[in-house]
Design an enzyme around this catalytic site. Structure first.
Site, mmCIF file in Angstrom:
data_model
loop_
_atom_site.group_PDB
_atom_site.id
_atom_site.type_symbol
_atom_site.label_atom_id
_atom_site.label_comp_id
_atom_site.label_asym_id
_atom_site.label_seq_id
_atom_site.Cartn_x
_atom_site.Cartn_y
_atom_site.Cartn_z
ATOM 1 N N ASN A 1 0.910 -1.164 0.557
ATOM 2 C CA ASN A 1 0.095 -0.430 -0.124
ATOM 3 C C ASN A 1 1.050 1.627 -0.255
ATOM 4 O O ASN A 1 1.433 1.287 1.302
ATOM 5 C CB ASN A 1 -0.615 -0.070 1.266
ATOM 6 C CG ASN A 1 -1.454 1.330 1.037
ATOM 7 O OD1 ASN A 1 -2.037 1.879 0.419
ATOM 8 N ND2 ASN A 1 -2.769 0.969 2.735
ATOM 9 N N LYS B 1 0.527 3.866 -0.219
ATOM 10 C CA LYS B 1 -0.508 5.653 0.087
ATOM 11 C C LYS B 1 -0.441 6.554 -0.942
ATOM 12 O O LYS B 1 -0.441 6.634 -2.129
ATOM 13 C CB LYS B 1 0.351 5.398 1.265
ATOM 14 C CG LYS B 1 -0.637 4.363 2.457
ATOM 15 C CD LYS B 1 0.117 4.905 4.000
ATOM 16 C CE LYS B 1 -0.607 3.422 4.908
ATOM 17 N NZ LYS B 1 -0.438 3.276 6.046
ATOM 18 N N HIS C 1 -9.749 1.317 4.301
ATOM 19 C CA HIS C 1 -8.581 1.615 4.839
ATOM 20 C C HIS C 1 -8.758 2.636 6.200
ATOM 21 O O HIS C 1 -9.954 3.429 5.884
ATOM 22 C CB HIS C 1 -7.124 2.433 4.158
ATOM 23 C CG HIS C 1 -6.116 2.128 5.084
ATOM 24 N ND1 HIS C 1 -5.783 2.684 5.768
ATOM 25 C CD2 HIS C 1 -4.564 1.106 4.919
ATOM 26 C CE1 HIS C 1 -4.720 3.160 6.155
ATOM 27 N NE2 HIS C 1 -4.126 1.749 5.486
ATOM 28 N N GLU D 1 -6.919 4.949 7.297
ATOM 29 C CA GLU D 1 -6.885 6.128 7.381
ATOM 30 C C GLU D 1 -8.086 6.416 6.593
ATOM 31 O O GLU D 1 -8.674 8.181 6.528
ATOM 32 C CB GLU D 1 -5.277 5.931 5.970
ATOM 33 C CG GLU D 1 -4.092 5.604 7.261
ATOM 34 C CD GLU D 1 -3.521 5.854 6.964
ATOM 35 O OE1 GLU D 1 -2.795 5.351 5.204
ATOM 36 O OE2 GLU D 1 -2.010 5.248 7.411
ATOM 37 N N GLU E 1 -5.168 -4.660 10.887
ATOM 38 C CA GLU E 1 -4.273 -3.906 10.960
ATOM 39 C C GLU E 1 -4.587 -2.445 12.159
ATOM 40 O O GLU E 1 -5.656 -1.736 12.165
ATOM 41 C CB GLU E 1 -4.726 -2.801 10.144
ATOM 42 C CG GLU E 1 -3.590 -3.374 8.136
ATOM 43 C CD GLU E 1 -3.809 -2.205 7.209
ATOM 44 O OE1 GLU E 1 -2.345 -2.942 6.836
ATOM 45 O OE2 GLU E 1 -4.114 -1.342 7.017
ATOM 46 N N GLY F 1 2.199 1.979 11.461
ATOM 47 C CA GLY F 1 3.364 3.648 10.852
ATOM 48 C C GLY F 1 4.030 4.390 12.329
ATOM 49 O O GLY F 1 4.975 4.941 11.827
ATOM 50 N N SER G 1 2.924 -2.351 10.107
ATOM 51 C CA SER G 1 4.941 -1.342 10.920
ATOM 52 C C SER G 1 5.439 -2.453 10.725
ATOM 53 O O SER G 1 6.181 -3.474 10.927
ATOM 54 C CB SER G 1 4.781 -1.263 12.002
ATOM 55 O OG SER G 1 4.741 -0.209 12.053
HETATM 56 P P1 PGA Z 1 3.156 0.699 7.176
HETATM 57 O O1 PGA Z 1 1.390 1.092 7.120
HETATM 58 O O2 PGA Z 1 3.323 -0.468 7.019
HETATM 59 O O3 PGA Z 1 3.182 2.066 7.175
HETATM 60 O O4 PGA Z 1 2.720 0.513 9.081
HETATM 61 C C1 PGA Z 1 0.817 -0.423 6.616
HETATM 62 C C2 PGA Z 1 -1.167 -0.343 6.473
HETATM 63 O O5 PGA Z 1 -1.506 1.367 6.224
HETATM 64 O O6 PGA Z 1 -1.468 -0.373 4.903
#
Ligand code: PGA
Length: 255
Positions: A9, A11, A97, A99, A169, A175, A216
């Site tokens: 992803n 983003k 997601h 976010e 997640e 993140g 992460s």
């Molecule tokens: P990250 O994001 O690996 O940077 O923690 C994962 C995600 O939000 O899909």
């Protein structure tokens, strides 16, 4: 046997030129891995770079996914992208997601509509669920994640459900560099997510649906997740932007 699926992803990262560079750095290593059929590999760039990325991986077993979409096929929805636009170039679409839920007001109801639209247009949904830190600390993980799964799968048939990928997640792990533990994620996925699926569809379907871990995940910690019986790959954010790291993660999924 569930085939693990590793999705990157990206983003809101990578211009078209940068996306081209990243795919060129990934392709020669990832294509043979995906060709084994022991891991499915999906790249999810931003919309603007999607056609370019799709073109670059054409003819390889590497798949492409979008990060979001609207549920309507077309119309007066300024700024949105529809499933009919995506299914020309994508295999997958990430839906719900955290976010999107957190910053853009997406609800379980909207997520459910998007999943139905994706299925109707032959796009495979990767549906994200996960609790935030306060919910986690208050012991509400099971309740929150269970409700997200039930909301997402509302009125979706057993046959369709089998083709949906879920990404667990935990928001506090995204993140932050603070991944969940392998055992912790496995337990939420096994008990809560597969538990909710078993209530809805029965045990066989609960065991057939693929559930990724995300938050992460990196080249170092990912083996701990892939060793868990209920975890089928990863949804990778930050580490998917670094070619060597994403390649290492995809390789780890083979073992
Ligand atoms: P990250 O994001 O690996 O940077 O923690 C994962 C995600 O939000 O899909």
């Amino acid at each position: 046997m569930r085939t693990p699926i590793v999705a990157g992803n990206w983003k809101m990262n990578k211009t078209i030129a940068e996306a081209r560079e990243l795919v060129n750095a990934l392709k020669n290593d990832l294509a043979p891995l995906a060709a084994t059929d022991q891991v499915e590999i999906v790249l999810c760039p931003p919309f603007v770079a999607l056609p370019q990325v799709a073109e670059l991986v054409k003819g390889t077993p590497i798949k492409v996914g979008a990060q979001n979409m609207h549920w309507e096929a077309k119309g007066a929805f300024t700024g949105e992208v529809s499933p009919t636009m995506l299914n020309e170039i994508c295999d997958y679409v990430i839906i719900g997601h955290s976010e999107r839920r957190q910053y853009f007001g997406e609800t379980d109801e909207g997520v459910n509509k998007k999943i139905k639209a994706a299925l109707a247009h032959h796009l495979k949904p990767i549906v994200c669920v996960g609790e935030n830190l306060a919910q986690n600390e208050a012991g509400q993980t099971q309740q929150v994640v269970g409700a997200q799964v039930r909301g997402a799968f509302k009125d979706i048939s057993r046959d369709d459900a089998r083709g949906i990928v879920i990404a667990y997640e935990p928001i506090w792990a995204i993140g932050t560099g603070k991944a969940a533990s392998g055992a912790g994620a496995n337990s939420v996925i096994g008990l809560t997510i597969r538990g909710a699926l078993a209530d809805l569809y029965g045990e066989a379907t609960a065991q057939a649906v693929r559930v990724q871990y995300g938050g992460s995940a990196n080249a170092k910690n990912v083996t701990e997740f892939f060793a868990q019986p209920d975890i089928d790959g990863a949804l990778v954010g930050g580490a998917s932007l670094v070619a060597a790291d994403f390649i290492a993660i995809c390789k780890a999924a083979l073992k």
